[in-house]
Design a protein around this motif. Structure first.
Motif, mmCIF file in Angstrom:
data_model
loop_
_atom_site.group_PDB
_atom_site.id
_atom_site.type_symbol
_atom_site.label_atom_id
_atom_site.label_comp_id
_atom_site.label_asym_id
_atom_site.label_seq_id
_atom_site.Cartn_x
_atom_site.Cartn_y
_atom_site.Cartn_z
ATOM 1 N N ILE A 49 33.728 41.777 51.755
ATOM 2 C CA ILE A 49 35.024 41.402 51.198
ATOM 3 C C ILE A 49 34.977 41.594 49.686
ATOM 4 C CG2 ILE A 49 36.712 39.525 51.011
ATOM 5 C CD1 ILE A 49 35.229 38.240 53.429
ATOM 6 N N PRO A 50 35.992 42.201 49.083
ATOM 7 C CA PRO A 50 36.023 42.373 47.623
ATOM 8 C C PRO A 50 35.969 41.014 46.909
ATOM 9 C CG PRO A 50 37.697 43.742 48.656
ATOM 10 C CD PRO A 50 37.154 42.863 49.729
ATOM 11 N N MET A 51 35.118 40.927 45.870
ATOM 12 C CA MET A 51 34.977 39.670 45.151
ATOM 13 C C MET A 51 36.306 39.218 44.551
ATOM 14 S SD MET A 51 33.240 37.087 44.266
ATOM 15 C CE MET A 51 31.498 37.432 44.480
ATOM 16 N N GLY A 52 37.129 40.157 44.155
ATOM 17 C CA GLY A 52 38.431 39.804 43.587
ATOM 18 C C GLY A 52 39.280 39.036 44.588
ATOM 19 N N MET A 53 39.221 39.441 45.860
ATOM 20 C CA MET A 53 39.984 38.750 46.896
ATOM 21 C C MET A 53 39.413 37.358 47.155
ATOM 22 S SD MET A 53 40.861 39.992 50.759
ATOM 23 C CE MET A 53 41.973 41.269 50.166
ATOM 24 N N VAL A 54 38.068 37.243 47.126
ATOM 25 C CA VAL A 54 37.420 35.943 47.326
ATOM 26 C C VAL A 54 37.824 34.981 46.207
ATOM 27 C CG1 VAL A 54 35.211 34.729 47.407
ATOM 28 C CG2 VAL A 54 35.477 36.910 48.586
ATOM 29 N N LYS A 55 37.825 35.484 44.969
ATOM 30 C CA LYS A 55 38.187 34.619 43.840
ATOM 31 C C LYS A 55 39.642 34.203 43.915
ATOM 32 C CE LYS A 55 34.754 36.192 40.469
ATOM 33 N NZ LYS A 55 34.539 36.820 39.140
ATOM 34 N N LYS A 56 40.503 35.152 44.335
ATOM 35 C CA LYS A 56 41.923 34.834 44.419
ATOM 36 C C LYS A 56 42.191 33.758 45.471
ATOM 37 C CE LYS A 56 46.442 37.003 45.055
ATOM 38 N NZ LYS A 56 47.169 38.270 45.334
ATOM 39 N N GLN A 57 41.463 33.858 46.609
ATOM 40 C CA GLN A 57 41.718 32.936 47.713
ATOM 41 C C GLN A 57 40.986 31.601 47.551
ATOM 42 O OE1 GLN A 57 41.533 34.818 51.497
ATOM 43 N NE2 GLN A 57 41.723 32.929 52.667
ATOM 44 N N PHE A 58 39.767 31.649 47.027
ATOM 45 C CA PHE A 58 38.944 30.432 46.978
ATOM 46 C C PHE A 58 38.581 29.959 45.564
ATOM 47 C CE2 PHE A 58 37.679 32.770 50.893
ATOM 48 C CZ PHE A 58 38.173 31.877 51.831
ATOM 49 N N GLY A 59 38.851 30.799 44.565
ATOM 50 C CA GLY A 59 38.348 30.526 43.219
ATOM 51 C C GLY A 59 38.749 29.185 42.640
ATOM 52 N N LYS A 60 40.038 28.842 42.721
ATOM 53 C CA LYS A 60 40.519 27.599 42.112
ATOM 54 C C LYS A 60 39.884 26.366 42.791
ATOM 55 C CE LYS A 60 43.295 27.191 39.383
ATOM 56 N NZ LYS A 60 44.729 27.024 39.469
#
Length: 440
Positions: A49-60
């Motif tokens: 999974i692209p890290m950008g997508m992981v951060k967008k979905q779970f980052g906050k």
């Protein structure tokens, strides 16, 4: 990360905890990397999974969780290292204003500080009651024993000191209760006169107000609740089922042996001495409890200090199991303030007096002695050390039992400490005087 403390006054302070990106970034990245390896998102192979997508979905969510974990850890460490004595827990002051889209954060916490005070055990005297068994009590106890072991003789007519079996009834309180008692428990003269001369099968109407020597007897003989027993003022009917008198037992060696074992008591004088000894041992337990309670009350009264009351009310309001209004939090604080004050006083005494501190060996020894005493009650007069140690080991491995024993030993130590160090004035009284004076 930086933590600063600002004192508002001697009882209140504000802690400011500043957290920068460098403090939490590595942990956030680590958690997000694990999410990337293990998350299942449709359209992507696991682990790709692209890290950008992981951060967008779970980052906050990860950021908030990791910052809060770091915050609590550092806050607890600071309080421990700085040896701050606080009441309650740090209360977040600006949590609603935190901007989680920024990189650096500043958290503020209100602190309620423990007041500085001294405990003076000599400031005010507390009465220590020495309760003695007087001649009247001893004579009555001997009479009771002679009745208890005497011969029961059936009678037809009620006379003073007879033992009667009756059924009490009342529609008003739904009473229908059978009881057996001696007529000497009747306090009211009119009620007693109504019973004297009555026969089996007679029905007598009595007023319950002032009927017995003690209102608790209403519960015992009429079968009403504890609340109804106090001040009960109704009419009851009493049907006499049985009338007996007791021919008192002789004060002889056979009776003495039956009461205390062969040869332990050999005369009426020794009997009264034994009764006196046993009674005064029981009285001491009651007077000791009274002394403990009274010294505690005296210490609360004479040890003056302020509390961070406004902070504690806010803390109670925010930390209760259910949401409390300001009025409810204020009422709860007022209910618990006295107990909190004594907790602080007792804590100060324990801190300053090593004799009040409990070691593991003391607790184990206390458990050993308690076990031996219990075994003696059941006839095991000389248990082996191995038997006692085995039972002690089982008890000491049980957390609840250890807590119970610790509380008992704590109480014993406090009582002994107060006897040795508090300002006391001894007053010798009979048991009847003790009850009237101590619990009026």
């Amino acid at each position: 990360m930086n933590i600063t403390k600002k004192d508002i006054d001697s009882l209140n302070a504000v802690l400011t905890v500043e957290i920068s990106k460098d403090d939490y970034a590595a942990n956030v990245e680590k958690v997000l990397s694990n999410y990337r390896k293990n998350a299942n998102i449709p359209g992507f192979r696991k682990g790709h999974i692209p890290m950008g997508m992981v951060k967008k979905q779970f980052g906050k969510a990860v950021l908030v969780e990791e910052v809060n974990k770091l915050l609590q850890d550092k806050l607890n460490t600071y309080l421990t290292e700085e040896k701050l004595d606080i009441l309650g827990n740090p209360l977040p002051k600006n949590d609603a204003d935190i901007n989680w889209d920024s990189e650096d954060f500043s958290f503020e916490f209100e602190l309620g500080l423990t007041p500085d005070f001294k405990v003076d055990l000599q400031k005010k005297a507390t009465t220590s009651y020495k309760v003695v068994a007087d001649k009247k009590m001893l004579d009555n106890q001997v009479k009771t024993i002679r009745k208890q072991y005497g011969k029961l003789i059936s009678k037809k007519v009620v006379a003073k000191e007879d033992e009667i079996t009756v059924t009490f009834t009342s529609e008003e309180k739904e009473i229908n209760n059978k009881a057996t008692f001696s007529t000497d428990v009747i306090k009211g003269k009119k009620q007693l006169d109504s019973l004297l001369g009555a026969k089996v099968g007679d029905v007598v109407t009595l007023k319950t107000k002032g009927l017995f020597n003690d209102d608790h007897d209403n519960q015992k003989y009429l079968g009403v609740s504890h609340d109804d027993a106090h001040g009960l003022d109704i009419e009851v009917t009493l049907t006499i089922e049985e009338i007996n008198t007791r021919e008192m037992a002789e004060l002889n060696q056979e009776l003495f042996d039956k009461l205390f074992g062969e040869g332990v008591v050999t005369s009426e004088k020794e009997l009264k001495e034994k009764i006196k000894e046993d009674a005064e041992r029981q009285f001491m337990q009651q007077s000791d409890q009274k002394l403990l309670n009274d010294v505690v009350e005296t210490l609360i009264e004479t040890t003056k200090f302020d509390l961070p009351s406004d902070f504690l009310k806010r803390w109670i309001k925010s930390t209760g199991e259910s949401k409390l209004t300001e009025e409810e939090a204020k009422a709860e604080y007022e209910r618990s303030e006295k107990g909190l004050r004594y907790q602080l006083i007792e804590g100060k005494l324990r801190e300053e007096n090593k004799s009040l501190q409990i070691t593991f060996e003391e607790l184990k020894s206390y458990a050993n002695n308690m076990i031996k005493a219990q075994m003696m009650q059941f006839g095991q007069i000389n248990p082996t050390d191995e038997e006692v140690e085995g039972i002690t080991a089982r008890i000491m491995s049980n957390k609840e039992e250890v807590e119970k024993l610790t509380e008992q030993l704590n109480t014993n130590k406090l009582l002994q400490f107060f006897k040795e160090n508090a300002k006391l004035k001894t007053k010798e009284v009979t048991y009847e005087e003790f009850i009237k004076e101590a619990y009026a």
